[in-house]
Design a protein around this motif. Structure first.
Motif, PDB file in Angstrom:
ATOM      1  N   ASP A  82       0.799  -1.223   0.000  1.00  0.00           N
ATOM      2  CA  ASP A  82       0.000   0.000   0.000  1.00  0.00           C
ATOM      3  C   ASP A  82       0.831   1.273   0.000  1.00  0.00           C
ATOM      4  O   ASP A  82       0.317   2.355  -0.273  1.00  0.00           O
ATOM      5  CB  ASP A  82      -0.944   0.014   1.198  1.00  0.00           C
ATOM      6  N   ASN A  83       2.107   1.154   0.346  1.00  0.00           N
ATOM      7  CA  ASN A  83       2.958   2.344   0.301  1.00  0.00           C
ATOM      8  C   ASN A  83       4.397   1.935   0.017  1.00  0.00           C
ATOM      9  O   ASN A  83       4.780   0.784   0.204  1.00  0.00           O
ATOM     10  CB  ASN A  83       2.840   3.170   1.589  1.00  0.00           C
ATOM     11  N   LEU A  84       5.165   2.902  -0.435  1.00  0.00           N
ATOM     12  CA  LEU A  84       6.542   2.612  -0.843  1.00  0.00           C
ATOM     13  C   LEU A  84       7.431   2.224   0.330  1.00  0.00           C
ATOM     14  O   LEU A  84       8.361   1.441   0.165  1.00  0.00           O
ATOM     15  CB  LEU A  84       7.139   3.796  -1.596  1.00  0.00           C
ATOM     16  N   ASN A  85       7.155   2.740   1.522  1.00  0.00           N
ATOM     17  CA  ASN A  85       7.966   2.365   2.685  1.00  0.00           C
ATOM     18  C   ASN A  85       7.812   0.883   3.004  1.00  0.00           C
ATOM     19  O   ASN A  85       8.788   0.198   3.304  1.00  0.00           O
ATOM     20  CB  ASN A  85       7.615   3.211   3.907  1.00  0.00           C
ATOM     21  N   GLU A  86       6.588   0.403   2.935  1.00  0.00           N
ATOM     22  CA  GLU A  86       6.323  -1.017   3.174  1.00  0.00           C
ATOM     23  C   GLU A  86       7.038  -1.866   2.119  1.00  0.00           C
ATOM     24  O   GLU A  86       7.683  -2.864   2.447  1.00  0.00           O
ATOM     25  CB  GLU A  86       4.806  -1.245   3.107  1.00  0.00           C
ATOM     26  N   PHE A  87       6.932  -1.454   0.864  1.00  0.00           N
ATOM     27  CA  PHE A  87       7.605  -2.184  -0.209  1.00  0.00           C
ATOM     28  C   PHE A  87       9.114  -2.105  -0.051  1.00  0.00           C
ATOM     29  O   PHE A  87       9.820  -3.085  -0.260  1.00  0.00           O
ATOM     30  CB  PHE A  87       7.178  -1.648  -1.582  1.00  0.00           C
ATOM     31  N   ARG A  88       9.639  -0.956   0.351  1.00  0.00           N
ATOM     32  CA  ARG A  88      11.083  -0.776   0.544  1.00  0.00           C
ATOM     33  C   ARG A  88      11.601  -1.738   1.606  1.00  0.00           C
ATOM     34  O   ARG A  88      12.648  -2.364   1.435  1.00  0.00           O
ATOM     35  CB  ARG A  88      11.387   0.663   0.941  1.00  0.00           C
ATOM     36  N   GLU A  89      10.887  -1.861   2.714  1.00  0.00           N
ATOM     37  CA  GLU A  89      11.299  -2.784   3.773  1.00  0.00           C
ATOM     38  C   GLU A  89      11.326  -4.224   3.263  1.00  0.00           C
ATOM     39  O   GLU A  89      12.271  -4.964   3.535  1.00  0.00           O
ATOM     40  CB  GLU A  89      10.362  -2.670   4.977  1.00  0.00           C
ATOM     41  N   TYR A  90      10.292  -4.598   2.538  1.00  0.00           N
ATOM     42  CA  TYR A  90      10.214  -5.945   1.975  1.00  0.00           C
ATOM     43  C   TYR A  90      11.369  -6.187   1.005  1.00  0.00           C
ATOM     44  O   TYR A  90      12.058  -7.198   1.081  1.00  0.00           O
ATOM     45  CB  TYR A  90       8.869  -6.122   1.269  1.00  0.00           C
ATOM     46  N   LEU A  91      11.581  -5.243   0.099  1.00  0.00           N
ATOM     47  CA  LEU A  91      12.630  -5.378  -0.904  1.00  0.00           C
ATOM     48  C   LEU A  91      14.011  -5.425  -0.257  1.00  0.00           C
ATOM     49  O   LEU A  91      14.876  -6.208  -0.667  1.00  0.00           O
ATOM     50  CB  LEU A  91      12.533  -4.231  -1.917  1.00  0.00           C
ATOM     51  N   THR A  92      14.230  -4.624   0.762  1.00  0.00           N
ATOM     52  CA  THR A  92      15.516  -4.616   1.472  1.00  0.00           C
ATOM     53  C   THR A  92      15.812  -5.997   2.053  1.00  0.00           C
ATOM     54  O   THR A  92      16.934  -6.503   1.940  1.00  0.00           O
ATOM     55  CB  THR A  92      15.510  -3.557   2.596  1.00  0.00           C
TER      56      THR A  92
END
Length: 112
Positions: free
Chosen positions: A35-45
């Motif tokens: 739902d947001n880029l921060n959530e995706f960033r954490e997952y991708l990291t």
């Protein structure tokens, strides 16, 4: 949360998934509904940490396919603080995919 942010985040995560899938990383990344880029960033990291440790060569090929800026990659990999690499890589990947999404939207709108 704005619908545009959710839509943009999902477009970015789909682009990233597609690029990684081309190199056989289907089982590492999911098409998740972020739902947001921060959530995706954490997952991708988290996923990039694994890929750096276990599948480095394939990760590098994927980064070039994504067209992450080579100078930024060089600076990142030659820096002293190796702990920040996965998060910084996630930022670079998201940055590049956002550029693609924005460019495509401008093209669709006839602004280019």
């Amino acid at each position: 949360m704005m619908v545009e942010e959710i839509t943009e985040t999902r477009e970015v995560s789909k682009l990233v998934y597609n690029q990684f899938s081309l190199n056989g990383f289907d089982s590492v990344l999911s098409k998740g509904e972020f739902d947001n880029l921060n959530e995706f960033r954490e997952y991708l990291t988290e996923k990039l940490t694994y890929l750096l440790e276990k599948k480095y060569d394939m990760l590098i090929k994927t980064l070039y396919r994504i067209d992450v800026n080579e100078n930024k990659l060089h600076d990142l990999f030659t820096a002293n603080n190796k702990e920040n690499i996965p998060a910084a890589l996630a930022d670079l990947i998201i940055e590049r995919q956002l550029q693609k999404v924005h460019f495509r939207n401008l093209y669709k709108a006839g602004a280019l």
